[in-house]
Write an enzyme that holds these catalytic residues in place. Structure first.
Site, PDB file in Angstrom:
ATOM      1  N   ASP A 218       0.850  -1.185   0.000  1.00  0.00           N
ATOM      2  CA  ASP A 218       0.000   0.000   0.000  1.00  0.00           C
ATOM      3  C   ASP A 218       0.889   1.238   0.000  1.00  0.00           C
ATOM      4  O   ASP A 218       1.888   1.292   0.731  1.00  0.00           O
ATOM      5  CB  ASP A 218      -0.885  -0.056   1.265  1.00  0.00           C
ATOM      6  CG  ASP A 218      -1.945   1.005   1.243  1.00  0.00           C
ATOM      7  OD1 ASP A 218      -3.036   0.740   0.723  1.00  0.00           O
ATOM      8  OD2 ASP A 218      -1.679   2.126   1.757  1.00  0.00           O
ATOM      9  N   ILE A 219       0.510   2.233  -0.831  1.00  0.00           N
ATOM     10  CA  ILE A 219       1.315   3.466  -0.866  1.00  0.00           C
ATOM     11  C   ILE A 219       0.990   4.277   0.400  1.00  0.00           C
ATOM     12  O   ILE A 219      -0.181   4.511   0.694  1.00  0.00           O
ATOM     13  CB  ILE A 219       0.997   4.305  -2.123  1.00  0.00           C
ATOM     14  CG1 ILE A 219       1.218   3.469  -3.391  1.00  0.00           C
ATOM     15  CG2 ILE A 219       1.836   5.577  -2.151  1.00  0.00           C
ATOM     16  CD1 ILE A 219       0.871   4.189  -4.679  1.00  0.00           C
ATOM     17  N   GLU A 261      -5.028   2.368  -3.946  1.00  0.00           N
ATOM     18  CA  GLU A 261      -3.557   2.504  -3.928  1.00  0.00           C
ATOM     19  C   GLU A 261      -2.925   1.237  -3.360  1.00  0.00           C
ATOM     20  O   GLU A 261      -1.810   1.243  -2.885  1.00  0.00           O
ATOM     21  CB  GLU A 261      -3.134   3.740  -3.123  1.00  0.00           C
ATOM     22  CG  GLU A 261      -3.363   3.664  -1.626  1.00  0.00           C
ATOM     23  CD  GLU A 261      -4.696   4.269  -1.186  1.00  0.00           C
ATOM     24  OE1 GLU A 261      -5.636   4.286  -2.007  1.00  0.00           O
ATOM     25  OE2 GLU A 261      -4.785   4.698  -0.025  1.00  0.00           O
TER      26      GLU A 261
END
Ligand code: C2E
Length: 350
Positions: A218-219, A261
């Site tokens: 996950d960003i 994301e």
């Protein structure tokens, strides 16, 4: 089938496909309905598809392929209502083409039966040794041969058209299928493709006893990044991260965009320890790249990734594996982000 009918049917690929499907259906005593024919055409064209694997397992278990089985398989593997419009149109057109091949084959079968009947009559007449009868028989045979030849020529033309049309439709279907499995922004596998890949990998692991690992990435602070720099730049960052994660993908490993994301990597045959090395390379590469805003050339800074990793436990369901990888991801977030956590204590120690 007569030699002439056989010869006329030999060349076109569509007939090869239909012939293989029919031969397989005959061999397994499958009733020749349009639905069964379509299923068995899929079976002979994609021997390693989920549908084919399921049919093979049924056959190995000695289960009969009844109409009810065909309907259940069609509902599962030919789910028209879930397909995109383009795919649906192509699918319907393909099934019309298959119907037309079936009709053509039926005509050929009837012709050859009639021809066979003529030959049988001729054989009987010959036994009489009457010159008049023999002459009439030769005449009738000549006409029957001519009829079969003409029908075969028509059939050959029809099959050639059908082959070309089927080739085109199959390409459209393949293209639509690829698009239906691909994330439009990043070109990685989409959620649907990921779900299927993980399911397949779990089934393979069950069958072979091989290990399998799953990572979710996950960003970090992506929402804040989007709010600061705008969605367009946010999309480019998603594409950048996807390009780094995608490079870890190969014919075995599936790299997917799992959600907004969030990304995922399926590692069939690889332990968490092995997957961890790949994940760390990705994490370090992403964190070390200073991104630029394309419109103004401003520095955007680097984005970082948090990752969670889980090695599959024997017999574990795909959803349970995803949940453990997700829990590990949240451990990374809670632990300060820009890190990888593993659900499995051995891999975590490594
Ligand atoms: P893209 O803009 O279509 O670029 C595709 C690939 O072309 C990039 O893959 C990179 O290999 C190359 N490329 C494009 N522009 C440049 C450049 O100015 N210098 C260099 N050396 N190579 C360039 P990459 O790096 O994997 O990026 C994939 C996508 O990620 C890019 O697609 C873009 O949408 C996004 N991206 C990557 N870096 C940045 C960045 O610094 N700022 C922004 N806004 N987006 C970026």
């Amino acid at each position: 089938m007569s030699a002439e009918v056989e010869t006329s049917l030999r060349a076109p690929k569509a007939y090869d496909l239909a012939r293989q499907a029919i031969a397989a259906m005959e061999a397994h005593k499958v009733w020749p309905t349009a639905l069964n024919f379509e299923l068995w055409c899929h079976y002979v064209t994609a021997k390693d598809s989920e549908l084919a694997v399921e049919i093979d397992q049924m056959l190995e278990a000695g289960e009969p392929f009844t109409d009810a089985v065909g309907e259940t398989l069609a509902a599962r593997f030919l789910p028209k209502q879930k397909l995109s419009g383009e795919l649906l149109d192509a699918g319907e057109a393909l099934s019309k083409e298959l119907d037309s091949v079936s009709r053509a084959i039926e005509i050929a079968r009837e012709s050859s039966e009639a021809y066979g009947q003529e030959l049988a009559n001729a054989k009987e007449s010959l036994a009489g040794e009457d010159t008049g009868q023999i002459k009439a028989m030769v005449e009738s045979l000549t006409q029957a041969t001519q009829r079969v030849r003409e029908e075969n020529e028509t059939l050959e033309g029809q099959l050639a058209d059908t082959t070309a049309e089927m080739g085109r439709l199959r390409e459209n279907l393949e293209q639509a299928r690829r698009e239906a499995m691909t994330d439009g922004l990043t070109s990685l596998a989409n959620r649907k493709a990921f779900d299927e890949a993980l399911q397949r990998a779990c089934a393979h692991a069950d069958a072979t006893g091989e290990t399998l690992s799953l990572a979710v990435l996950d960003i970090d602070h992506f929402k804040a990044f989007n709010d600061t720099w705008g969605h367009q730049t946010g999309d480019q960052v998603l594409r950048y991260v996807a390009s780094v994660i995608g490079r870890a993908g190969n014919s075995l490993r599936t790299a997917a965009r799992y959600g907004g994301e969030e990304f995922a990597l399926v590692f069939p045959g690889e332990s968490a320890r092995e997957a961890l090395v790949i994940l760390e390379d990705i994490r370090v590469e992403v964190a070390s790249r200073v991104l630029k805003r394309r419109s103004t050339n401003e520095d955007l800074g680097a984005v970082t990734l948090s990752a969670g990793l889980a090695e599959r436990q024997a017999g574990e369901a795909p959803a349970a594996l995803v949940e453990r990888a997700d829990t590990a991801l949240y451990a990374s977030k809670r632990g300060g982000r820009n890190r990888t956590s593993a659900a499995d204590p051995i891999a975590a120690a490594a």
